[in-house]
Design a protein around this motif. Structure first.
Motif, PDB file in Angstrom:
ATOM      1  N   ASP A  42      80.233  63.839  67.817  1.00  0.00           N
ATOM      2  CA  ASP A  42      81.141  64.418  68.860  1.00  0.00           C
ATOM      3  C   ASP A  42      81.882  65.474  67.694  1.00  0.00           C
ATOM      4  N   ALA A  43      81.393  66.584  67.648  1.00  0.00           N
ATOM      5  CA  ALA A  43      81.973  67.640  66.726  1.00  0.00           C
ATOM      6  C   ALA A  43      81.847  69.164  67.511  1.00  0.00           C
ATOM      7  N   GLY A  44      82.335  69.569  66.530  1.00  0.00           N
ATOM      8  CA  GLY A  44      82.478  71.223  66.677  1.00  0.00           C
ATOM      9  C   GLY A  44      83.544  71.939  66.329  1.00  0.00           C
ATOM     10  N   LEU A  45      83.984  73.071  67.054  1.00  0.00           N
ATOM     11  CA  LEU A  45      84.944  74.037  66.632  1.00  0.00           C
ATOM     12  C   LEU A  45      86.108  73.767  67.521  1.00  0.00           C
ATOM     13  N   PHE A  46      87.209  73.348  66.712  1.00  0.00           N
ATOM     14  CA  PHE A  46      88.613  73.568  67.210  1.00  0.00           C
ATOM     15  C   PHE A  46      89.073  75.111  67.257  1.00  0.00           C
ATOM     16  N   PHE A  47      88.708  75.756  68.316  1.00  0.00           N
ATOM     17  CA  PHE A  47      88.947  77.529  68.045  1.00  0.00           C
ATOM     18  C   PHE A  47      90.609  77.699  68.466  1.00  0.00           C
ATOM     19  N   LEU A  48      91.191  78.490  67.562  1.00  0.00           N
ATOM     20  CA  LEU A  48      92.562  78.802  67.517  1.00  0.00           C
ATOM     21  C   LEU A  48      92.612  80.133  67.411  1.00  0.00           C
ATOM     22  N   ALA A  49      92.933  81.070  68.245  1.00  0.00           N
ATOM     23  CA  ALA A  49      93.152  82.640  68.285  1.00  0.00           C
ATOM     24  C   ALA A  49      94.565  82.912  68.600  1.00  0.00           C
ATOM     25  N   TYR A  50      95.031  83.872  67.507  1.00  0.00           N
ATOM     26  CA  TYR A  50      96.154  84.206  67.879  1.00  0.00           C
ATOM     27  C   TYR A  50      96.182  85.861  68.232  1.00  0.00           C
ATOM     28  N   GLN A  51      96.937  86.177  69.252  1.00  0.00           N
ATOM     29  CA  GLN A  51      96.787  87.734  69.620  1.00  0.00           C
ATOM     30  C   GLN A  51      98.125  88.127  70.313  1.00  0.00           C
ATOM     31  N   ARG A  52      98.425  89.573  70.324  1.00  0.00           N
ATOM     32  CA  ARG A  52      99.457  90.209  71.015  1.00  0.00           C
ATOM     33  C   ARG A  52      99.439  90.064  72.376  1.00  0.00           C
ATOM     34  N   ASP A  53      98.334  90.176  72.981  1.00  0.00           N
ATOM     35  CA  ASP A  53      98.107  90.123  74.431  1.00  0.00           C
ATOM     36  C   ASP A  53      96.681  89.210  74.927  1.00  0.00           C
ATOM     37  N   VAL A  54      96.788  88.240  75.409  1.00  0.00           N
ATOM     38  CA  VAL A  54      95.583  87.612  75.692  1.00  0.00           C
ATOM     39  C   VAL A  54      94.766  88.289  76.389  1.00  0.00           C
ATOM     40  N   ARG A  55      95.002  88.985  77.540  1.00  0.00           N
ATOM     41  CA  ARG A  55      94.447  89.767  78.529  1.00  0.00           C
ATOM     42  C   ARG A  55      93.889  90.931  77.566  1.00  0.00           C
ATOM     43  N   LYS A  56      94.020  91.468  76.486  1.00  0.00           N
ATOM     44  CA  LYS A  56      93.328  92.410  75.817  1.00  0.00           C
ATOM     45  C   LYS A  56      92.664  91.619  74.616  1.00  0.00           C
ATOM     46  N   GLY A  57      92.791  90.484  74.211  1.00  0.00           N
ATOM     47  CA  GLY A  57      92.076  89.599  73.197  1.00  0.00           C
ATOM     48  C   GLY A  57      91.002  88.829  73.714  1.00  0.00           C
ATOM     49  N   PHE A  58      91.739  87.408  73.750  1.00  0.00           N
ATOM     50  CA  PHE A  58      90.904  86.530  74.094  1.00  0.00           C
ATOM     51  C   PHE A  58      89.790  86.480  75.162  1.00  0.00           C
ATOM     52  N   ILE A  59      90.471  87.114  76.252  1.00  0.00           N
ATOM     53  CA  ILE A  59      89.840  87.088  77.615  1.00  0.00           C
ATOM     54  C   ILE A  59      88.687  87.807  77.729  1.00  0.00           C
ATOM     55  N   PRO A  60      88.578  89.127  77.428  1.00  0.00           N
ATOM     56  CA  PRO A  60      87.583  89.835  77.597  1.00  0.00           C
ATOM     57  C   PRO A  60      86.526  89.458  76.538  1.00  0.00           C
ATOM     58  N   ILE A  61      86.911  89.000  75.402  1.00  0.00           N
ATOM     59  CA  ILE A  61      85.829  88.707  74.479  1.00  0.00           C
ATOM     60  C   ILE A  61      85.152  87.509  74.895  1.00  0.00           C
ATOM     61  N   GLN A  62      85.881  86.640  75.421  1.00  0.00           N
ATOM     62  CA  GLN A  62      85.281  85.232  76.085  1.00  0.00           C
ATOM     63  C   GLN A  62      84.461  85.611  77.246  1.00  0.00           C
ATOM     64  N   ARG A  63      84.776  86.384  78.180  1.00  0.00           N
ATOM     65  CA  ARG A  63      84.034  86.815  79.394  1.00  0.00           C
ATOM     66  C   ARG A  63      82.770  87.343  79.034  1.00  0.00           C
ATOM     67  N   ARG A  64      82.946  87.873  77.965  1.00  0.00           N
ATOM     68  CA  ARG A  64      81.613  88.592  77.455  1.00  0.00           C
ATOM     69  C   ARG A  64      80.554  87.372  76.876  1.00  0.00           C
ATOM     70  N   LEU A  65      81.222  86.532  76.122  1.00  0.00           N
ATOM     71  CA  LEU A  65      80.601  85.525  75.327  1.00  0.00           C
ATOM     72  C   LEU A  65      80.017  84.398  76.442  1.00  0.00           C
ATOM     73  N   ALA A  66      80.934  84.031  77.250  1.00  0.00           N
ATOM     74  CA  ALA A  66      80.708  82.871  78.453  1.00  0.00           C
ATOM     75  C   ALA A  66      79.365  83.536  79.238  1.00  0.00           C
ATOM     76  N   LYS A  67      79.453  84.822  79.254  1.00  0.00           N
ATOM     77  CA  LYS A  67      78.412  85.164  80.297  1.00  0.00           C
ATOM     78  C   LYS A  67      76.934  85.360  79.461  1.00  0.00           C
ATOM     79  N   ALA A  68      77.050  85.868  78.379  1.00  0.00           N
ATOM     80  CA  ALA A  68      75.655  86.331  77.913  1.00  0.00           C
ATOM     81  C   ALA A  68      75.231  85.448  76.477  1.00  0.00           C
ATOM     82  N   ASP A  69      76.287  84.972  75.527  1.00  0.00           N
ATOM     83  CA  ASP A  69      75.956  84.638  74.263  1.00  0.00           C
ATOM     84  C   ASP A  69      74.845  83.518  74.354  1.00  0.00           C
ATOM     85  N   VAL A  70      73.804  83.799  73.388  1.00  0.00           N
ATOM     86  CA  VAL A  70      72.723  82.726  73.473  1.00  0.00           C
ATOM     87  C   VAL A  70      73.197  81.723  72.615  1.00  0.00           C
TER      88      VAL A  70
END
Lengths: 423, 383
Positions: free
Chosen positions: A363-391
């Motif tokens: 039971d292992a992995g990455l505990f991902f912590l991301a800091y940003q000025r605006d989540v809507r311009k940071g994590f969310i667009p990146i994760q949308r792209r990754l969740a959709k297509a990342d191999v």
């Protein structure tokens, strides 16, 4: 504010006070020393610790006070204990009192001091500090608090008007398999330190102070940093054996921090100016299947080579990646700011291993912590792209998720976590 | 129950017995000086002197009555300083005890029953009068009474349970099981301070020591719980076990009033009750077959609350904030527990196997919220 040791501990304050836990043992522990002498060998263990060395001389205290909270741009420490809390009290006053008590405790612990008595209190009372960090160095402990969306709910603490627009309820991304018992929370505290015992002690103390007002909803231990805010070091490897996050924001790059991490004065919520937003994701890795994946495929998935960490077609880790040379669904290509309209986040993730899962799988992995000025311009667009297509998705699954507004730093000894929000 | 260990509360019986035998009766008889004579009859308890020097004191008791009697030397809160039981009619007994300066009560108990015939006495001189607060003495005395009442009330309930088992009435036995434990659970830190009784009546199968045979050495409530709720049967062995349980509980009932109780042990006892809840009940470990954990849970909380209520006059003076906090947290705990019973005066609680994970966490959080301030009670009382 810079990370590492600053004038606060090397200068006047440090010389006058801020002794290390070891030093406290030295002068507060006369009784113990006698006992240890009687016990023979034990005294030797404490012998070296009785000199009054200020924390700074150990190079190991990160200043608690500052414009921004420590633990974001600060050089990433080796260990993590992260805890999310639910607030049980209905009283705003009680919550404020707790935040003040927490601040006072954090101020002491980050300086390497125990929170109250360890062994010199009333014999009938349990010691105020649990004591397992006694004798340990400050270990660059940072404690960083965040406020979850629940805190701003209507008819709760009168904060509904202060909920920042960017503190969104995160959408369910494709592939998410979120465990609610490992997600969310009204408050969070990120404890980072070079010594796991120091980080665990800190969360344990805060939880204890909080009993009756807050409860631990979930917590996560991390053992190996997976990103660095000091680009002169090589990027640490994740559990897949890869360097990921090479292009992380440097903790000394003020311009980049102001642009991508710190909430600015005109961003909408004045109380949060100087603060940030934190997204925490527990990302489980399918370690065993990954380990059966051919090297070439592993490298294609990331878009970097495994040995040096250089982007496809380049020779050095920090060479500018040529994204088009990577497979269209390579992780680095999809996560890169150039693929996301410049979206840039500051990562402070840690590897985790919580034993095995009952099916014999790590039971292992990455505990991902991301800091940003605006989540809507940071994590969310990146994760949308990754969740959709990342191999890489074939080998990972997001199983926990939380978002917090991280208030600005505690300015001085009269200031406290959340003052700008509650005042 | 917990693994046997020394608790704050130790059985004073053992201490008193030791004190009684260390004296040398002949010697003090010969010396003839200083000994206190007690003439005990069926209706009187004449003490030769009510003031004597503190230190080693010899008491000679002569039973001139027709009933077996006993003599107790008690602190003002009814804690036992020294005692001698089973003084037969026409016999004499000698008790020696180390008595510090202060006020005490000599109590004869003709027939070995009731509160006894009491005489106030005083030990004077050096040795320093123990500084005691009348409020705390009253709290301890009231708590001692409570503990005894719980034991006294437990016996008939346990008897009803045992009777049902012996009658082979499975349903009636199941129904009588949890109620028979309430008094024990309310006073558990005191109850289990008699090291020999606890392992007989409240041990769980995994609490047996290495070398013990569950078939032979496992007795008490939980052994019967397994028969009734897991195996759904009552056999001859269970019927014997029911009798053994009553024998052991009767032993406990006789001893419980002799437990050494102090204000701090009351406070720590309250904390220990919450510890019991936190480690055994919240997990569903205690009543793994019957799932009546919430009954024990409630009883533990009630016992802890009793200590708090009795000590509150002092707590409120020494640490008003703590007293307030405890009031709040006990109220919250009780409100939460009430969600699991339809009748607020009854002890029929939701079966713990029907309590979900999230609800268990909520209960656990409430236990932490109450247990943390409760851990500060002893120090507040000792101030």
């Amino acid at each position: 504010m810079t990370d590492q040791v600053s004038e606060e501990t090397t200068g006047a304050t440090g010389a006058a006070g801020a002794p290390s836990r070891r030093a406290v043992l030295g002068w507060g522990g006369a009784g113990l020393a006698v006992g240890a002498a009687a016990a023979g060998g034990a005294v030797a263990a404490f012998g070296g610790g009785s000199d009054l060395s200020p924390a700074a001389s150990a190079g190991a205290a990160v200043p608690f006070h500052g414009e921004h909270q420590a633990g974001i741009a600060s050089a990433v420490q080796d260990r993590l204990h992260f805890a999310a809390f639910d607030v049980k009290t209905k009283s705003r006053d009680e919550l404020v009192t707790l935040l003040k008590e927490w601040t006072a405790a954090a101020r002491l612990m980050t300086a390497g001091l125990p929170v109250g008595d360890v062994f010199e209190g009333a014999p009938e009372a349990p010691p105020t500090d649990t004591g397992e960090a006694l004798g340990l160095k400050p270990s660059r402990l940072t404690l960083t608090i965040g406020f979850g969306p629940g805190l701003f709910a209507k008819d709760r603490f009168g904060l509904e008007g202060k909920r920042p627009e960017a503190l969104v309820d995160l959408e369910l991304f494709p592939g998410d398999n979120l465990d609610q018992a490992r997600s969310g929370g009204d408050l969070c505290v990120q404890a980072c330190a070079d010594d796991p015992q120091v980080a665990v002690h800190a969360i344990r103390q805060l939880a204890r102070i909080g009993f009756g007002k807050v409860v631990v909803r979930w917590s996560q231990l991390g053992f190996g940093k997976t990103s660095s805010t000091t680009p002169d070091e090589q990027t640490p490897r994740n559990m897949m054996g890869f360097k990921d996050g090479t292009r992380n924001i440097s903790g000394t790059d003020k311009a980049a921090l102001d642009k991508h991490v710190w909430v600015g004065a005109g961003d909408g919520s004045d109380w949060l100016t100087g603060g940030s937003y934190l997204v925490a994701r527990r990302i489980r890795m399918h370690i065993e299947t990954w380990d059966r994946t051919p090297l070439q495929e592993q490298e294609d998935i990331f878009g970097r080579d495994k040995g040096e960490g250089a982007p496809v077609g380049k020779s050095k880790e920090r060479d500018e990646p040529f994204l088009k040379a990577m497979k269209p669904e390579a992780h680095v290509r999809l996560a890169h700011p150039d693929s996301n309209d410049g979206a840039t986040i500051l990562r402070r993730g840690y590897s985790f291993t919580d034993g095995t899962d009952g099916l014999g799988r790590l039971d292992a992995g990455l505990f991902f912590l991301a800091y940003q000025r605006d989540v809507r311009k940071g994590f969310i667009p990146i994760q949308r792209r990754l969740a959709k297509a990342d191999v890489l998705n074939e080998y990972i699954q997001h199983v926990g998720s939380a978002i917090f507004a991280v208030p600005p730093g505690v300015r001085d000894k009269d200031d406290w976590w959340g003052r700008s929000l509650f005042a | 129950m917990r693994p046997a260990r020394l608790t704050v509360l130790t059985a004073a019986a053992a201490v008193a017995a030791l004190t009684a035998v260390t004296g040398c009766a002949e010697k003090s008889d010969k010396a003839g000086s200083g000994a206190i004579h007690v003439n005990a009859t069926d209706s009187a308890c004449e003490v030769s002197k009510t003031e004597f020097p503190a230190g080693k004191v010899t008491i000679e008791v002569e039973n001139k009555g027709s009933k077996v009697t006993e003599l107790y030397v008690l602190f003002p809160d009814d804690r036992i300083v020294a005692e001698r039981e089973n003084i037969g009619p026409g016999t004499k007994a000698t008790i020696t005890a180390e008595i510090k300066a202060g006020s005490y009560t000599f109590t004869c108990k003709p027939g070995m029953k009731g509160d006894g015939i009491r005489t106030q006495v005083k030990a004077t001189g050096k040795g320093g009068t123990e500084k005691r607060s009348p409020e705390l003495d009253a709290a301890v005395a009231a708590y001692r009474k409570y503990v005894q009442e719980q034991a006294d009330e437990t016996l008939p309930k346990a008897q009803a349970f045992a009777d049902a088992v012996k009658a082979g009435d499975l349903e009636a036995a199941k129904k009588a099981y949890a109620p028979s434990r309430i008094g024990w659970e309310r006073t558990e830190p005191v109850a289990e301070s008699f090291g020999d009784v606890d392992p007989k009546v409240d041990v769980r199968e995994d609490g047996l020591e290495a070398g013990q045979d569950p078939a032979k050495d496992w007795t008490g409530w939980h052994r019967l719980e397994k028969s009734l709720f897991q195996d759904n049967k009552i056999d001859d062995n269970d019927k014997k076990l029911a009798d053994t349980l009553i024998t052991d509980l009767t032993e406990w009932q006789k001893k419980v009033g002799q437990a050494e109780i102090t204000p701090t042990s009351m406070a720590n006892g309250a904390k220990e009750l919450l510890d019991e809840v936190a480690t055994g009940k919240v997990t569903g470990e205690e009543e793994r077959y019957s799932h009546t954990d919430l009954v024990d849970f409630k009883a533990n909380v009630e016992g802890a609350q009793k200590s708090h209520e009795l000590l509150k006059a002092v707590t409120a003076k020494n640490d008003p904030e703590l007293a307030k906090q405890l009031d709040t947290q006990f109220a919250a705990m009780n409100t939460l527990l009430d969600k699991y019973r339809a009748d607020k005066n009854g002890y029929e609680f939701t079966s713990y196997d029907k309590v979900g994970e999230a609800e268990r966490k909520e209960l656990s959080d409430a236990v932490s919220a109450l247990g943390e301030p409760l851990s500060k009670l002893a120090a507040a009382v000792a101030k």
